[in-house]
Motif scaffolding. Structure first.
Motif, mmCIF file in Angstrom:
data_model
loop_
_atom_site.group_PDB
_atom_site.id
_atom_site.type_symbol
_atom_site.label_atom_id
_atom_site.label_comp_id
_atom_site.label_asym_id
_atom_site.label_seq_id
_atom_site.Cartn_x
_atom_site.Cartn_y
_atom_site.Cartn_z
ATOM 1 N N ILE A 17 51.793 -1.045 40.890
ATOM 2 C CA ILE A 17 53.195 -0.631 40.967
ATOM 3 C C ILE A 17 54.084 -1.875 40.891
ATOM 4 O O ILE A 17 53.908 -2.838 41.647
ATOM 5 C CB ILE A 17 53.472 0.144 42.265
ATOM 6 C CG1 ILE A 17 52.460 1.313 42.414
ATOM 7 C CG2 ILE A 17 54.900 0.673 42.289
ATOM 8 C CD1 ILE A 17 52.603 2.076 43.706
ATOM 9 N N ARG A 18 55.064 -1.835 39.993
ATOM 10 C CA ARG A 18 55.983 -2.953 39.804
ATOM 11 C C ARG A 18 57.407 -2.417 39.697
ATOM 12 O O ARG A 18 57.639 -1.369 39.087
ATOM 13 C CB ARG A 18 55.654 -3.736 38.524
ATOM 14 C CG ARG A 18 54.228 -4.286 38.459
ATOM 15 C CD ARG A 18 53.861 -4.657 37.028
ATOM 16 N NE ARG A 18 52.472 -5.097 36.948
ATOM 17 C CZ ARG A 18 52.108 -6.374 36.858
ATOM 18 N NH1 ARG A 18 53.024 -7.321 36.857
ATOM 19 N NH2 ARG A 18 50.836 -6.713 36.776
ATOM 20 N N GLY A 19 58.340 -3.130 40.279
ATOM 21 C CA GLY A 19 59.749 -2.787 40.149
ATOM 22 C C GLY A 19 60.447 -3.647 39.118
ATOM 23 O O GLY A 19 60.038 -4.783 38.851
ATOM 24 N N VAL A 62 50.570 -4.769 45.674
ATOM 25 C CA VAL A 62 49.162 -4.981 45.299
ATOM 26 C C VAL A 62 48.268 -3.856 45.785
ATOM 27 O O VAL A 62 47.082 -3.846 45.506
ATOM 28 C CB VAL A 62 48.647 -6.322 45.860
ATOM 29 C CG1 VAL A 62 49.410 -7.471 45.257
ATOM 30 C CG2 VAL A 62 48.749 -6.345 47.389
ATOM 31 N N GLN A 63 48.790 -2.907 46.535
ATOM 32 C CA GLN A 63 47.979 -1.789 47.036
ATOM 33 C C GLN A 63 47.767 -0.735 45.949
ATOM 34 O O GLN A 63 48.478 -0.692 44.952
ATOM 35 C CB GLN A 63 48.688 -1.108 48.218
ATOM 36 C CG GLN A 63 48.819 -1.927 49.465
ATOM 37 C CD GLN A 63 49.688 -1.199 50.466
ATOM 38 O OE1 GLN A 63 50.875 -1.424 50.539
ATOM 39 N NE2 GLN A 63 49.081 -0.308 51.210
ATOM 40 N N SER A 64 46.790 0.111 46.178
ATOM 41 C CA SER A 64 46.652 1.344 45.410
ATOM 42 C C SER A 64 46.662 2.503 46.397
ATOM 43 O O SER A 64 46.316 2.345 47.574
ATOM 44 C CB SER A 64 45.358 1.354 44.592
ATOM 45 O OG SER A 64 44.235 1.270 45.444
ATOM 46 N N PHE A 65 47.069 3.672 45.918
ATOM 47 C CA PHE A 65 47.235 4.835 46.781
ATOM 48 C C PHE A 65 46.479 6.000 46.173
ATOM 49 O O PHE A 65 46.497 6.202 44.958
ATOM 50 C CB PHE A 65 48.724 5.206 46.918
ATOM 51 C CG PHE A 65 49.582 4.063 47.402
ATOM 52 C CD1 PHE A 65 50.079 3.129 46.494
ATOM 53 C CD2 PHE A 65 49.842 3.911 48.747
ATOM 54 C CE1 PHE A 65 50.853 2.071 46.931
ATOM 55 C CE2 PHE A 65 50.615 2.849 49.190
ATOM 56 C CZ PHE A 65 51.125 1.912 48.278
ATOM 57 N N LEU A 131 60.598 1.916 38.127
ATOM 58 C CA LEU A 131 59.264 1.658 38.662
ATOM 59 C C LEU A 131 58.251 1.876 37.549
ATOM 60 O O LEU A 131 58.323 2.877 36.818
ATOM 61 C CB LEU A 131 58.935 2.586 39.829
ATOM 62 C CG LEU A 131 59.352 2.200 41.241
ATOM 63 C CD1 LEU A 131 58.836 3.244 42.221
ATOM 64 C CD2 LEU A 131 58.848 0.824 41.625
ATOM 65 N N ALA A 132 57.318 0.955 37.414
ATOM 66 C CA ALA A 132 56.191 1.121 36.498
ATOM 67 C C ALA A 132 54.918 1.177 37.330
ATOM 68 O O ALA A 132 54.768 0.433 38.297
ATOM 69 C CB ALA A 132 56.129 -0.026 35.505
ATOM 70 N N PHE A 133 54.016 2.068 36.989
ATOM 71 C CA PHE A 133 52.778 2.195 37.742
ATOM 72 C C PHE A 133 51.696 2.812 36.865
ATOM 73 O O PHE A 133 51.974 3.390 35.806
ATOM 74 C CB PHE A 133 52.970 3.028 39.020
ATOM 75 C CG PHE A 133 53.658 4.348 38.794
ATOM 76 C CD1 PHE A 133 55.048 4.442 38.810
ATOM 77 C CD2 PHE A 133 52.921 5.509 38.576
ATOM 78 C CE1 PHE A 133 55.681 5.662 38.600
ATOM 79 C CE2 PHE A 133 53.542 6.721 38.367
ATOM 80 C CZ PHE A 133 54.942 6.795 38.377
ATOM 81 N N LYS A 134 50.462 2.661 37.321
ATOM 82 C CA LYS A 134 49.318 3.230 36.622
ATOM 83 C C LYS A 134 48.841 4.457 37.372
ATOM 84 O O LYS A 134 48.650 4.410 38.583
ATOM 85 C CB LYS A 134 48.176 2.214 36.519
ATOM 86 C CG LYS A 134 46.999 2.674 35.665
ATOM 87 C CD LYS A 134 45.993 1.555 35.481
ATOM 88 C CE LYS A 134 44.843 1.988 34.582
ATOM 89 N NZ LYS A 134 43.876 0.888 34.381
#
Length: 1649
Positions: A17-19, A62-65, A131-134
C-alpha cells in the motif's frame, strides 16, 4: 453433505500500500516534518488497523492485511487517518469498492489505484490524493509461501531516508527510519566480491578433481549475492562474511601459478574445499536474503540462529585462508547447512532404526563409474542438482484473483521439487552413474538418500520399502528431520505401515513441511522399472512420483533411472513437478578402454600378441557401447582357475562375438558344451530353470530345498558354481540370493531363438516348482506355526507386526511356497499331471487352514482368493470336480474373511470358522477339528450370501458414502467416487490400488470406452481427467460452469467428454485441445430449482434424458456430427431419482421416489413395464443400471435397504430383493457376471449376479424392518416406521417386554422420515418423502381409518413436532420452508427464509416461537403466529445443522451438524452467554435428547453409537462408554423407564432397549466376558475398552443386527442371536481350540470326472 469451511477457504490479501500526494506536515512545528498516516481496513465483517506509515508525502505501509472467505459482492473500505501524538487521529479520506470489481480492475498483477474521497474536516490539497495497493485472492498456504517476494517488494518501497529520526516512542513509529539507518548500501562491495569470485572459479575450474561442482558453484553464489545486491542493503554480520570470503578467494586467485595445477600440490585440496564452502555459503545467502522476516531482521540486526550460522561460515573461511597461506594440509570441517533450526528443545524419544530399512538398496562407491569415465553426464547431473534454489515467485504462476475467488478448491502452486529422469537400455551403465552421483553428493553433504531397486531382490527392494528407507537416511543426515519425524513414528502403525501412500504422507511430507531447508537435497532412485510386482505398491509409487512431488519443498532434487519403458514414460508425461529428461547414450570408446584396463590390469602376454593395446580396442569394439558386455567379459576372463589370455582367446573363438547374446552363448558353451546330447545340459536346464523362474531370487540353500525328488542336493551347487560370470550368490558358501548380474541374461535364456540349446522352457520348470512348493507346504505347515501366545493382539492395517515371528519360525522355502505355489500352477500347460493333482488334494485336505494362517501372518491373505481361482481353473481343465467345488467355496471363504485373518490370525479358528455358513466346504471339513470355540444355537447362517467380496478397509475414504462407480472396460479396475476421494480398486482382490482427494460435493466418475481415461468431478463444478491404471492427471481440472455437474459421458471414440449441468445446459471438453465448447441450452424453460436434477447420456452419446427435480423427464436426440440436441419429448412422471440408458440406447430406465422402477421406449416414450405391476423397492430408488450385454438385458436398482434385478425388456422383477444392502450406487461388471454396490458407509461389495437373479431362501422369518421411532408421553406405546412406508405400533410392558398391537398403519407413498406424537398421546404425525404430513388418530388400539393428509410442502418433509399443549404442529422439509399447523382445523402458516433444506424445527415459549436448523448452516428463530423472523440468523455450525433439541425448561438448546459436532448454548442470549462444542465423532448426528435434570444429554449418530454427555462441567464430558451394538446408523435414541433405560432405532431395522447403568450386562451371555470386553466396533469386533484393544471375537455382518451384548437388554422386533460360550477358549488358551491332529486328515475324496 456440505463442505467443511476449510475446503472452500479463501483469503483476500491487501499489500504494497502506497499513498500519493498526501499533505505535507505543518510548517509551524518546532521540527518541520511530514505527517504519519494510519489505515483502517474493513471487509466481510472484519476490521484491520495498520501501523503508522513513514513520514512522507508519498507514505508506504510495509504490512499486508488478510480477510477470510470474502464474497465478490463484499465491500472493501479503507479509511486513512493522520496520526497524532496527542489526541484522536484525524480522518483524512477514504475509498471503497466491491471486492469483485477491485479484483477485476487489478488485472493480472493485482495492482489497484483509487482516488481518496477527502474528508471535509481535512486540510485541502491542491493535487489529487490516491492509494495504490495490490489485491490478491489466495489460500493460506499460498500466502505463507509468497512472503519471500513480499519482503523484497517491501524493501524496494523504502525510498526516503528521513533527515531526523523520530525518537518519540509508539507502536511501529520508527520501523522504516531505523531499518534504513542500520542497513548500509552494498552494491559496490558485492560487485567487487562477485568479480573476485568469478576469477577464483575460473582458476579452480581447471583443477580436474573438483570440476563437477564449479559451474554450480558460480550459479549458486552469484544468485544469492545478487539478491542481496538488488536489495541495496546488508547488515554488519553479512558485510563481515562478504569481506572474509573476498579475501580468501582473492588469495587463491592471486596464487594461480602453474604449480597450483599440478596433481601433487597440496594446495589443490584447500582450493577445492574453499570452492565447496563458498557454494554452501551461497545456498545460505539465498535463504538469508529471501527470508520472509528480512525486514524485522534488518531492524534487529539479525536473529540469533542466522547470526550463529554466519559466524560459522566466517570462521571456516578464515581457517581455509590461513591454511592456504601457510601451506597447511590439516583436515578442515566445512559448514553445510541443510535447514533452518525451527524445532527447538524437542527430544527424540524413539530410535528411527526401528523403521524398516534396506541395507542392500544403498549406494556403493565400488559400484560407481571408473575414475575419469562418464564425466560429461556426471557433470551435467551434478550441476542440475546443485543449481540455485529458485524463489517461490520465480517458480510459480497463479490463476487470476477473480478465478480464485470463484473457485471452491485451492489453487496449486507450481513451486515444486524437481526430477531428472535418466533413461537407457539394459547394460548402458545407468546404475553406475547413479552410484557415482550419489557418492559425489554424499562427499559434499548434499545426498539425502539413495535407493537402488533390483528386480531379483524385489521381495526387499520394492516400492513399499522406499519411503521408510529415504526418511531414515534423512533423519540420520539432518537432525531437524529426525526431530520432526519423532512424534510421527511414535505410532507403531505408521512406523511399520506398508501403504506407500501413508508412508509418503507421514514419513516424507510431514517432516518436510515442518522444516525449512537451505540448499539442495538429492534423492537418488535407481532402476525404477524394477520396483517389484506388487501392483498396488507399484501404482501408488508411480502416482506419487507423477502427482505429489510438487508437495515437497523446492530444495528436493530427485534423480531417477530406468529403462525407457512406456509405463515409466507415462509417469513423466504432463507431470505436476519439473522434469528434466536425459536419454543415456552408449558408453564412449575412451570410457570402455579405461574400464578394461582397470579391470584386467597389465597383460604382458596379450600386449605381446596384440601390441599397442590392440586387444583392448578389440574388446571395446565388441562391447558396442554396453558396459554390461564389458562387465560380463571381464568377469569371464578373470574367473578363478583360468588364465586371462586363455579366456580371452575362448571369447574370440566365437565367429560373431558382437552383441551380448553371443557373449553369453560363448560363456555357456565353454562350460556346458555345444552338443545337444551333452549330459550336462539337462542338469543345467533344471538348476537354471529353478533359479531363474522362481518369482523372487532365493539363496542356493532354498533352491536345493525346492529341487525335484530325483535330483541330488549336490547337483545345484555343481552347476551354479561355474556361473559366477553371469550370476550372483553362487560362490561356495555364499548366503546371497542367486540372480543374474543383469536382466539381459534372463532375457537371453528365456528366448529360444536367442539361446538355442540353452533355452529354458517355462511350463516344464513351472510344473517342477509347483510340485516342489506343494511338497514343502504339506511337510512344514502346522497349526499356530509362529507360536502366538494370545488371541487378543492384532496387526495394524498395512503393517507386518508378525514379521519377527515369521522370520524365527518359518523357513525360507515355506515362505516362498506359501506365496507362489499357485503362480507356478497357473503357468502349467499340457496334459494333467497326476502327481500334481495328488499333491494339491493333500494340501487342501490337510493344510489349507494352516496356509491361510500363515498368509495372515505375512499379510498376503488378500491374494489367497486369486490362488483359489487359479486352482479352480487348473482343476477344471484336469476335470477334478472335488477340487473345483472346494476351491470355489474357499474363494468365498477368503473373500469374506480376509480382513479378519489379516488382523488376527488366531481368529481364523475362533471367530471365522464357527460363524461360516453351514453349507461351506471349509467348515464342513475343518470345524470338527476346532471344538473349543463359540457355537451358535440359533440364527446360524446356512448358505453364503450373494456377496462374493467385500472390499478392503475403508481407511482411504473414511466412512464416506459411495456416490458413483465405474468399471474399466476390461473389468480390471473399479473406480469409486466418495465424498472426499476417488479410489481405484482391484475387483479381483478387493484391494485399493490408488486414491486421490476431491472436494466434498462433486461425486461423479466415468471411464472412457478405450479404458485409458477416467473423468471425475473434483468439486461441484470442476472436472478432471486422469489416466488408467495409474490415475495420473491427463488434463487438469476445468470449471464447467457456475452450476453443478450432474452428468459425465465420454464419446465413443474417447476424444470428447460430455458434461451435463444442473440448469439444463450441456457442453463438451475436447481432450486433445483441452477446449471447452460453448454451453448448449437444452431448452429455454428449464424450471428453476435449488436441488439437483438427474441427467443421463446414452453410451453412444446419441440420446440424453433430463429430469429436473420434481419435474417430468425430457428426452433429446443428437445427430452423429452435430453438437445440438433436438427432438425433445416428455415423459409425464415427476418423482425421478435415477436414470440409465440401455447399451443400444433404445430403452430408458427410471427409478423413483416412490420405489418404483419403470422402463421406457426411447423413441415412443411409452412404458414397457406392466402398468399394473406392484413390485417396488420399499424406499426411494437411488440408482439404476443396465447390464452391458444388449442380448441379455437386465436392470439392477438399489435403495436404502435392498438391491434387486428387473427384466430389461418387460420391466418385471426378477427373483427377490437382496436385503441388507444399504447401496447408494450400483452397476454391473463389464462381463455382466457381477454387481458392484457402494454403500452409505463406504462399504464396497461385489455380488454374484446369478445369486441375485435366483436368491437363496430367507434364512429367518420376515420381520418388520423398523428404522425410526417415537415414544408416547406415558412410555406405554411405541410407534415405529418401516421403509415400506408403514407405521407399526408396540405396547411396552414391565420388564422391558414388548408386543406388537394392531396392523401396520399405511398411508404414505414415500419413505417416512419423521415421527411425532401429541402430548396427550392421541395423535401421531409422520413426515414423508412424498411431500406430505399424515395425522393418525391412535386412540383406538387398531385404527382402520385412513390418516388425514396435510399438503403444502413441495418436497420431502424432514421433521414434525407438536408444541407442549398439542395445539400446533410444526413441519419442515427439503423445500426450504417451515409450516406451523393449527391442530384444530389443520390450516397452516408458512415460514420462509432459509436458503436450503430445513432439517429440524422445534416449538418453544408455549408454542409462540419456532427454532429451526438448515442445510444453509444457520439456525433461525421465528414468531410462530405470523411467520416473521426474530433477530438475525445464528451461525453456530460450520456445516449443515441437522438436529435441534431443547431442555425441559427451554433454557438450553443443543444443535448438531453433519460433521459430528454438537453445540450446547443458552437460548435467552442466543448463544452469546454460553456456547460449548462437543465432538461426538465425525459422523452425522441423527438424534439429540436432554435428560430431565437438564444436566445430561443423549446423542446418536451414524457411527453406530449412542453417547451420554455431562453438561454440568465447564466443558461437557462424555459419561462412561458409548452404547454399541447397532450395526448401522442410529436414527433415534430416547430415555425410558425414569431414565434408567434407553430405547433406540437404527437403519439396521432393529429397535434396542438398553440399561443406562454402566455395570449392567446381558443375562444371556457370560458376565465376565461382557465386563472385560464391553466394546463392539462397527466392523464387528468385540473387544476391551483400552487404547490397544484386546480382541475377544469377531461377528460377521449376518449376525450383528441381532447380537445382544453388554448393556443391551432386549430387542423389540427381532429374536436375539443365541451364542454358546461354554467351550470358548481365548486369550492365552486360544491354541486349545484345535483338537485335531498336528497334520489334519480328511475324508474329502479326489476323483477325476
Amino acid at each position: 453433505m456440505m463442505c467443511s469451511i476449510a475446503d472452500d477457504q479463501r483469503t483476500l490479501r491487501i499489500s504494497d500500500i502506497r499513498g500519493t500526494n498526501f499533505p505535507a506536515g505543518r510548517a509551524l512545528a518546532l521540527v518541520p516534518q511530514n505527517s504519519r498516516f494510519v489505515l483502517v481496513l474493513k471487509c466481510h465483517g472484519q476490521e484491520k488497523p495498520s501501523k503508522p506509515s513513514n513520514r512522507a508525502q508519498n507514505p508506504v505501509w510495509v504490512q499486508s492485511f488478510t480477510f477470510d472467505n470474502p464474497k465478490p459482492t463484499d465491500i472493501l473500505l479503507i479509511k486513512v487517518f493522520i496520526k497524532h501524538k496527542i489526541g484522536r487521529d484525524e480522518l483524512f479520506g477514504e475509498l471503497q469498492g466491491e471486492v469483485g470489481d477491485l479484483l477485476s480492475a487489478g488485472g493480472h498483477d493485482g495492482q489497484v489505484t483509487r482516488a481518496l474521497d477527502i474528508s471535509q474536516s481535512s486540510e485541502s490539497t491542491s493535487e489529487r490524493c490516491a492509494l495504490a495497493f495490490k489485491l490478491t485472492i489466495s489460500s493460506p498456504y499460498q500466502i505463507m509461501t509468497s512472503e519471500v517476494a513480499t519482503a523484497d517488494e517491501a524493501w524496494r518501497g523504502v525510498e526516503d531516508v528521513p533527515g531526523i529520526v523520530n525518537t518519540v516512542s509508539g507502536e511501529g513509529s520508527a520501523t522504516g527510519a531505523l531499518a534504513v539507518t542500520v542497513a548500509k548500501p552494498a552494491a559496490d562491495g558485492i560487485e567487487k566480491f562477485l568479480d573476485t569470485f568469478k576469477t577464483f572459479v575460473d582458476v579452480v575450474d581447471k583443477i580436474a578433481a573438483v570440476h563437477p561442482y564449479t559451474s554450480a558453484a558460480w550459479a549458486v553464489i552469484s544468485a544469492g549475492f545478487k539478491v542481496l545486491q538488488a536489495q541495496q542493503q546488508r547488515d554488519a554480520a553479512m558485510s563481515e562474511l562478504v569481506d572474509v570470503m573476498d579475501d580468501a578467494c582473492a588469495l587463491v586467485s592471486a596464487s594461480a601459478s602453474r604449480e597450483l595445477h599440478t596433481s601433487t600440490n597440496p594446495l589443490r585440496k584447500i582450493a577445492a574445499k574453499l570452492l565447496h564452502q563458498t557454494t554452501e555459503c551461497g545456498y545460505f545467502v539465498q535463504w538469508y536474503a529471501k527470508d520472509k522476516k528480512f525486514l524485522e531482521r534488518a531492524v534487529a540486526n539479525l536473529s540469533a540462529s542466522a547470526d550463529t550460522d554466519i559466524q560459522k561460515f566466517i570462521k571456516s573461511f578464515d581457517k581455509l585462508r590461513k591454511a592456504f597461506q601457510e601451506h597447511e594440509t590439516a583436515e578442515i570441517d566445512l559448514v553445510v547447512l541443510h535447514m533452518v533450526e525451527s524445532l527447538k528443545d524437542l527430544k527424540t524419544t524413539l530410535n528411527v532404526n526401528d523403521m524398516p530399512y534396506v541395507d542392500s538398496a544403498c549406494y556403493a562407491s565400488d559400484k560407481a563409474c571408473m575414475s575419469d569415465t562418464r564425466t560429461d553426464i556426471v557433470r551435467e547431473i551434478t550441476a542440475w542438482v546443485l543449481r540455485p534454489i529458485p524463489s517461490e515467485d520465480e517458480h510459480s504462476s497463479s490463476p487470476s484473483a477473480i478465478e480464485q475467488l470463484s473457485s471452491s478448491s485451492p489453487a496449486v502452486g507450481r513451486g515444486t521439487a524437481s526430477v531428472l529422469w535418466l533413461s537407457g537400455v539394459a547394460g548402458s551403465g545407468k546404475s553406475a552413474i547413479a552410484h557415482t552421483v550419489a557418492a559425489n553428493l554424499a562427499a559434499i553433504g548434499r545426498l539425502g538418500s539413495a535407493f537402488f531397486f533390483d528386480e531379483a531382490r524385489a521381495n526387499e527392494q520394492n516400492a513399499a520399502a522406499i519411503f521408510p528407507h529415504i526418511s531414515r537416511d534423512l533423519a540420520e543426515a539432518i537432525p531437524q528431520w529426525k526431530k520432526a519425524l519423532d512424534p510421527i513414528i511414535q505410532n507403531t502403525r505408521i512406523r511399520r505401515t506398508s501403504s506407500v501412500k501413508d508412508q509418503f504422507e507421514h514419513l516424507i511430507l510431514h517432516p518436510a513441511r515442518e522444516c525449512k531447508f537451505i540448499g539442495p537435497i538429492l534423492i537418488v532412485i535407481d532402476a525404477l522399472d524394477e520396483c517389484g510386482d506388487d501392483r498396488v505398491a507399484r501404482n501408488a509409487l508411480f502416482g506419487i512420483l507423477r502427482e505429489r512431488l510438487h508437495e515437497l519443498p523446492l530444495n528436493f532434487r530427485v534423480v531417477l533411472t530406468s529403462r525407457p519403458e512406456n509405463e515409466i514414460a507415462t509417469v513423466f508425461t504432463n507431470p505436476t513437478s519439473d522434469v528434466k529428461k536425459i536419454a543415456l547414450p552408449g558408453a564412449t570408446e575412451r570410457d570402455l578402454a579405461i574400464y578394461y584396463r582397470s579391470q584386467l590390469g597389465d597383460q604382458p602376454v596379450l600386449d605381446g600378441q596384440r601390441p599397442d593395446g590392440a586387444w583392448i580396442r578389440l574388446l571395446v569394439e565388441k562391447s558396442e557401447g554396453l558396459f554390461q558386455w564389458a562387465f560380463t567379459a571381464c568377469e569371464f576372463m578373470l574367473e578363478p582357475g583360468w588364465e586371462t589370455p586363455e579366456r580371452f582367446e575362448t571369447l574370440l573363438l566365437t565367429a560373431e562375438l558382437e552383441g551380448i547374446d553371443n557373449l553369453y552363448r560363448a560363456i555357456l558353451r565353454s562350460r556346458f558344451g555345444s552338443d545337444v546330447n551333452d549330459i550336462r545340459l539337462p542338469r543345467f536346464h533344471a538348476v537354471l530353470g529353478r533359479a531363474l523362474y522362481v518369482r523372487t531370487p532365493l539363496p542356493v540353500s532354498d533352491l536345493i530345498a525346492l529341487r525335484a525328488p530325483s535330483e541330488k542336493p549336490e547337483t545345484t551347487d555343481a552347476i551354479l558354481k561355474w556361473m559366477g560370470s553371469v550370476l550372483t550368490g553362487v560362490t561356495p558358501g555364499s548366503q546371497g540370493r542367486v540372480q543374474a548380474f543383469h536382466t539381459s541374461f534372463r532375457d537371453f535364456l528365456f528366448d529360444q531363438h536367442r539361446s538355442g540349446i540353452f533355452y529354458i522352457d517355462p511350463p516344464i520348470h513351472h510344473l517342477a516348482l509347483a510340485k516342489a512348493c506343494l511338497v514343502v507346504l504339506t511337510q512344514e505347515l502346522k497349526f499356530n506355526i509362529c507360536k502366538l501366545e494370545t488371541s487378543y493382539t492384532s496387526s495394524h492395517p498395512n503393517t507386518n507386526d508378525f514379521g519377527d515371528r515369521v522370520r524365527q519360525h518359518v523357513s525360507g522355502p515355506l515362505l516362498y511356497a506359501s506365496e507362489f505355489w499357485s503362480h507356478h500352477v497357473a503357468e502349467i500347460a499340457g496334459e494333467p499331471d497326476l502327481t500334481l493333482i495328488e499333491l494339491v488334494q493333500e494340501f487342501v485336505n490337510t493344510k489349507f487352514l494352516f496356509w491361510l494362517e500363515l498368509l495372515g501372518l505375512t499379510q498376503k491373505i488378500y491374494w489367497a482368493g486369486g490362488a483359489m481361482r487359479t486352482m479352480v481353473k487348473w482343476a477344471s481343465m484336469c476335470h477334478v470336480e472335488s477340487l473345483v467345488d472346494f476351491g470355489t467355496d474357499a474363494e468365498r471363504f477368503i473373500s469374506n474373511f480376509a480382513e479378519v485373518i489379516a488382523r488376527s490370525p488366531p481368529h481364523l479358528y475362533i471367530s471365522v470358522l464357527p460363524f461360516a455358513p453351514e453349507s461351506s466346504e471349509v467348515p464342513k471339513h475343518y470345524l470338527p477339528l476346532v471344538e473349543n470355540t463359540i457355537r451358535t444355537h440359533s440364527g446360524k447362517q446356512h448358505v453364503w450370501s450373494e456377496v462374493i467380496r467385500t472390499f478392503a478397509s475403508r481407511t482411504e475414504s473414511g466412512n464416506q458414502c459411495i456416490h458413483s462407480m465405474a468399471f474399466s472396460p476390461d473389468g480390471a479396475f473399479l473406480i469409486t467416487a466418495a465424498e472426499k476421494s476417488i479410489c481405484i480398486w482391484d475387483p479381483e482382490s478387493g484391494q485399493l490400488l490408488n486414491s486421490f482427494p476431491i472436494d466434498c460435493i462433486g461425486r461423479k466418475v466415468v471411464v472412457s470406452p478405450d479404458g485409458k481415461f477416467l473423468a471425475a468431478t473434483t468439486s461441484w463444478n470442476l472436472v478432471v481427467v486422469r489416466g488408467l491404471p495409474l490415475g495420473d492427471v491427463v488434463r487438469n481440472a476445468k470449471r464447467a460452469s457456475y452450476r453443478a455437474i450432474i452428468c459425465l459421458q465420454f464419446s465413443q471414440d474417447s476424444k470428447f467428454l460430455w458434461i451435463g449441468l444442473n440448469d439444463g445446459y450441456v457442453r463438451t471438453w475436447e481432450l486433445e485441445t483441452e477446449r471447452l465448447t460453448d454451453l448448449i441450452e437444452l431448452w429455454d424453460s428449464v424450471p428453476e430449482t435449488p436441488y439437483f436434477g438427474y441427467m443421463k447420456i446414452s453410451r453412444d452419446t446419441r440420446h440424453l434424458a433430463f429430469a429436473p427435480f420434481g419435474h417430468s423427464i425430457s428426452i433429446f436426440d443428437r445427430l452423429a456430427d452435430s453438437m445440438e440436441w433436438s427432438n425433445r419429448r416428455e415423459i409425464e412422471i415427476n418423482d425421478v431419482r435415477a436414470l440409465d440408458f440401455s447399451p443400444d440406447g433404445r430403452s430408458l430406465v427410471s427409478g423413483h421416489q416412490s420405489g418404483y422402477v419403470h422402463v421406457w421406449d426411447v423413441d415412443s416414450v411409452t412404458r414397457k413395464d406392466t402398468e399394473s405391476s406392484s413390485a417396488k423397492h420399499e424406499s426411494m430408488v437411488r440408482t439404476v443400471s443396465f447390464s452391458p450385454n444388449v442380448a441379455d438385458p437386465f436392470i439392477v436398482s438399489s435403495s436404502d435397504r435392498s438391491v434387486r434385478l428387473w427384466d430389461g425388456v418387460t420391466g418385471s422383477p426378477v427373483g427377490k430383493p437382496v436385503k441388507g444392502q444399504n447401496a447408494y450406487s450400483v452397476l454391473f461388471s463389464p462381463d455382466g457376471r457381477f454387481i458392484a454396490t457402494g454403500a452409505w458407509d463406504g462399504t464396497i461389495s461385489l455380488l454374484d449376479r446369478q445369486a441375485v437373479e435366483q436368491p437363496m431362501a430367507e434364512e429367518q422369518p420376515d420381520r418388520a424392518f423398523l428404522t425410526r421411532i417415537v415414544l408416547s408421553p406415558d412410555e406405554k406405546c411405541l410407534f415405529a416406521s418401516s421403509p415400506d412406508c408403514s407405521i407399526h405400533r408396540f405396547a411396552l410392558e414391565d420388564g422391558g417386554r414388548t408386543r406388537s398391537t394392531g396392523s401396520p398403519m399405511r398411508g404414505h407413498t414415500g419413505s417416512i422420515w419423521a415421527l411425532a406424537i401429541s402430548p396427550n398421546g392421541k395423535l401421531v404425525a409422520s413426515g414423508s418423502a412424498d411431500n406430505t404430513v399424515c395425522i393418525w388418530d391412535v386412540e383406538a388400539e387398531d385404527p382402520l381409518h385412513k390418516p388425514q393428509v396435510l399438503h403444502g410442502h413441495t418436497a420431502g418433509v424432514r421433521e414434525v413436532a407438536f408444541d407442549h399443549r398439542g395445539k400446533h404442529l410444526v413441519s419442515c422439509g427439503d423445500d426450504s420452508t417451515i409450516r406451523v399447523w393449527n391442530t384444530a382445523n389443520w390450516t397452516s402458516v408458512e415460514l420462509r427464509g432459509h436458503d436450503l433444506a430445513v432439517s429440524s424445527a422445534r416449538f418453544y415459549n408455549n408454542g409462540d416461537c419456532v427454532i429451526s436448523g438448515s442445510q444453509d448452516k444457520t439456525i433461525r428463530i421465528w414468531n410462530a403466529n405470523n411467520g416473521q423472523l426474530i433477530g438475525d440468523p445464528l451461525r453456530i455450525h460450520k456445516s449443515t445443522t441437522l438436529r435441534i433439541a431443547l431442555s425441559r425448561g427451554e433454557d438450553l438448546v443443543a444443535s448438531s451438524s453433519v460433521d459430528g459436532v454438537i453445540c450446547v448454548w443458552d437460548l435467552q442470549s442466543r448463544a452469546s452467554a454460553r456456547r460449548h462444542y462437543i465432538h461426538h465423532g465425525t459422523s452425522i448426528i441423527r438424534s439429540l435428547v436432554f435428560a430431565s435434570d437438564e444436566q445430561h444429554m443423549l446423542s446418536a449418530a451414524d457411527d453406530h453409537t449412542i453417547r451420554l454427555w455431562d453438561l454440568s462441567t465447564e466443558q461437557p464430558q462424555q459419561v462412561g462408554r458409548p452404547w454399541e451394538g447397532h450395526s448401522a446408523n442410529v436414527n433415534n435414541a430416547f430415555f425410558l423407564n425414569n431414565e434408567s433405560q434407553i430405547i433406540s432405532s437404527s437403519t439396521d431395522g432393529v429397535i434396542r432397549i438398553w440399561d443406562v447403568e454402566e455395570s449392567s450386562v446381558n443375562p444371556n451371555s457370560p458376565a465376565d466376558l461382557q465386563t472385560s470386553f464391553p466394546r463392539i466396533d462397527r466392523d464387528g469386533w468385540v473387544h476391551s475398552d483400552e487404547e490397544e484393544p484386546r480382541l475377544l471375537f469377531w461377528l460377521p455382518p449376518h449376525y450383528r443386527s441381532t447380537f445382544v451384548w453388554g448393556r443391551c437388554r432386549s430387542l423389540v422386533n427381532a429374536e436375539p442371536l443365541e451364542l454358546d460360550f461354554s467351550r470358548f477358549v481365548h486369550g492365552a488358551r486360544w491354541a486349545e481350540c484345535w483338537t485335531g491332529p498336528v497334520s489334519a486328515s480328511s475324508g474329502l475324496m479326489c476323483h477325476r470326472e
